[in-house]
Each structure stands twice: as structure tokens, then as C-alpha cells.
Design a protein around this motif. Structure first.
Motif, PDB file in Angstrom:
ATOM      1  N   GLY A 142      44.145 -48.066 -46.380  1.00  0.00           N
ATOM      2  CA  GLY A 142      43.249 -47.011 -45.935  1.00  0.00           C
ATOM      3  C   GLY A 142      43.125 -45.885 -46.947  1.00  0.00           C
ATOM      4  N   THR A 143      41.976 -45.242 -46.924  1.00  0.00           N
ATOM      5  CA  THR A 143      41.733 -44.076 -47.768  1.00  0.00           C
ATOM      6  C   THR A 143      41.004 -43.027 -46.945  1.00  0.00           C
ATOM      7  N   GLN A 144      41.446 -41.793 -47.065  1.00  0.00           N
ATOM      8  CA  GLN A 144      40.898 -40.708 -46.248  1.00  0.00           C
ATOM      9  C   GLN A 144      39.581 -40.209 -46.830  1.00  0.00           C
ATOM     10  N   VAL A 145      38.592 -40.084 -45.971  1.00  0.00           N
ATOM     11  CA  VAL A 145      37.326 -39.448 -46.323  1.00  0.00           C
ATOM     12  C   VAL A 145      37.157 -38.246 -45.400  1.00  0.00           C
ATOM     13  N   THR A 146      36.995 -37.087 -45.985  1.00  0.00           N
ATOM     14  CA  THR A 146      36.798 -35.858 -45.220  1.00  0.00           C
ATOM     15  C   THR A 146      35.509 -35.197 -45.670  1.00  0.00           C
ATOM     16  N   VAL A 147      34.622 -34.957 -44.720  1.00  0.00           N
ATOM     17  CA  VAL A 147      33.333 -34.341 -45.009  1.00  0.00           C
ATOM     18  C   VAL A 147      33.314 -32.969 -44.352  1.00  0.00           C
ATOM     19  N   SER A 148      33.197 -31.942 -45.153  1.00  0.00           N
ATOM     20  CA  SER A 148      33.182 -30.581 -44.630  1.00  0.00           C
ATOM     21  C   SER A 148      31.752 -30.123 -44.350  1.00  0.00           C
ATOM     22  N   GLY A 160      38.385 -42.338 -51.853  1.00  0.00           N
ATOM     23  CA  GLY A 160      38.240 -41.345 -50.801  1.00  0.00           C
ATOM     24  C   GLY A 160      38.453 -39.939 -51.335  1.00  0.00           C
ATOM     25  N   GLY A 161      38.187 -38.969 -50.487  1.00  0.00           N
ATOM     26  CA  GLY A 161      38.391 -37.580 -50.883  1.00  0.00           C
ATOM     27  C   GLY A 161      37.661 -36.625 -49.981  1.00  0.00           C
ATOM     28  N   LEU A 162      37.567 -35.386 -50.447  1.00  0.00           N
ATOM     29  CA  LEU A 162      36.904 -34.311 -49.704  1.00  0.00           C
ATOM     30  C   LEU A 162      35.537 -34.066 -50.333  1.00  0.00           C
ATOM     31  N   VAL A 163      34.513 -34.025 -49.502  1.00  0.00           N
ATOM     32  CA  VAL A 163      33.155 -33.811 -49.998  1.00  0.00           C
ATOM     33  C   VAL A 163      32.400 -32.948 -48.988  1.00  0.00           C
ATOM     34  N   GLN A 164      31.445 -32.192 -49.470  1.00  0.00           N
ATOM     35  CA  GLN A 164      30.625 -31.385 -48.570  1.00  0.00           C
ATOM     36  C   GLN A 164      29.557 -32.248 -47.909  1.00  0.00           C
ATOM     37  N   ALA A 165      29.121 -31.807 -46.754  1.00  0.00           N
ATOM     38  CA  ALA A 165      28.045 -32.504 -46.060  1.00  0.00           C
ATOM     39  C   ALA A 165      26.838 -32.646 -46.986  1.00  0.00           C
TER      40      ALA A 165
END
Length: 122
Positions: free
Chosen positions: A115-121, A9-14
Motif C-alpha cells: 500500500g501507498t498513502q495518497v492524501t489530497v488536501s 503516493g504522497g500529498l497533493v492539493q485538490a
């Protein structure tokens, strides 16, 4: 008992991509159907994709069809979720699960990862 550990998981752009992994240990990996669920704040835990014990059947939620791919690698006791063309609405905690039957309801799965967080900016 089956122990499941998610990663990736992680932070990724749209529009970007991520690959989630779920490593299994304990009872034989090949005995279980497996699935990915996700839960956003204030929402229920919903199925994203599921795969049968032998990989012969897969299921995808309508919201991810054509963008996500579920797979499993028996030699590594690992399940994957390749997520492409990510959207802000894909933001959630993603969980992997294992159970005796191929199913889409969370109650049908016996074992869960943390669980693993996925964040899409946007």
C-alpha cells in the motif's frame, strides 16, 4: 508467488495529479490480471481500476472515470495508475493486486502490495 511493490503516493492539493507505480517480481507479470484498490479509514477496500492480463480490458469505478487511467508496461513488469484532477475524497491507502482473473472484488486477487498513502488536501 508474485511480489508487488507500490510507489508514487504522497500529498497533493485538490486538482493536482499523481502517478502510482506497482512493480512486480516473481512469476511472469503477463499471466495476471491486475488492479488498484483503495481503502480509506473506517471504510472497505474498494476497486479503483482493473486491467486484464493482456491490457485489452479495463474497468474503472464510477468515481474515478475520466480522471484516472490504468496501464501496464510489460517490459518493466510495472502497472501504473495516473490520477488527475484529484479530489479530497480520493484520499486513501492505495493497493495494487494481481490475480488469475479480471475481476473487481478484492477476494479474487491473490497477491497484494503493502500500500501507498495518497492524501489530497482541499
Amino acid at each position: 508467488q508474485v511480489q508487488l511493490v507500490e510507489s508514487g503516493g504522497g500529498l497533493v492539493q485538490a486538482g493536482g495529479s499523481l502517478r502510482l507505480s506497482c512493480g512486480a517480481s516473481g512469476r511472469p507479470f503477463s499471466r495476471y490480471a491486475m488492479a488498484w484498490f483503495r481503502q480509506a479509514p473506517g471504510k472497505e477496500r474498494d476497486v479503483v481500476a482493473a486491467i486484464s492480463w493482456n491490457g485489452g480490458y479495463t474497468y474503472y469505478a464510477d468515481s474515478v472515470k475520466g480522471r484516472f487511467t490504468i496501464s501496464r508496461e510489460y517490459a518493466k513488469n510495472t502497472m501504473y495508475l495516473q490520477m488527475n484532477s484529484l479530489k479530497p475524497e480520493d484520499t486513501a491507502v492505495y493497493y495494487c493486486a494481481a490475480g488469475p482473473l479480471f475481476a473487481t472484488m478484492p477476494g479474487r486477487y491473490e497477491y497484494w502490495g503493502q500500500g501507498t498513502q495518497v492524501t489530497v488536501s482541499s
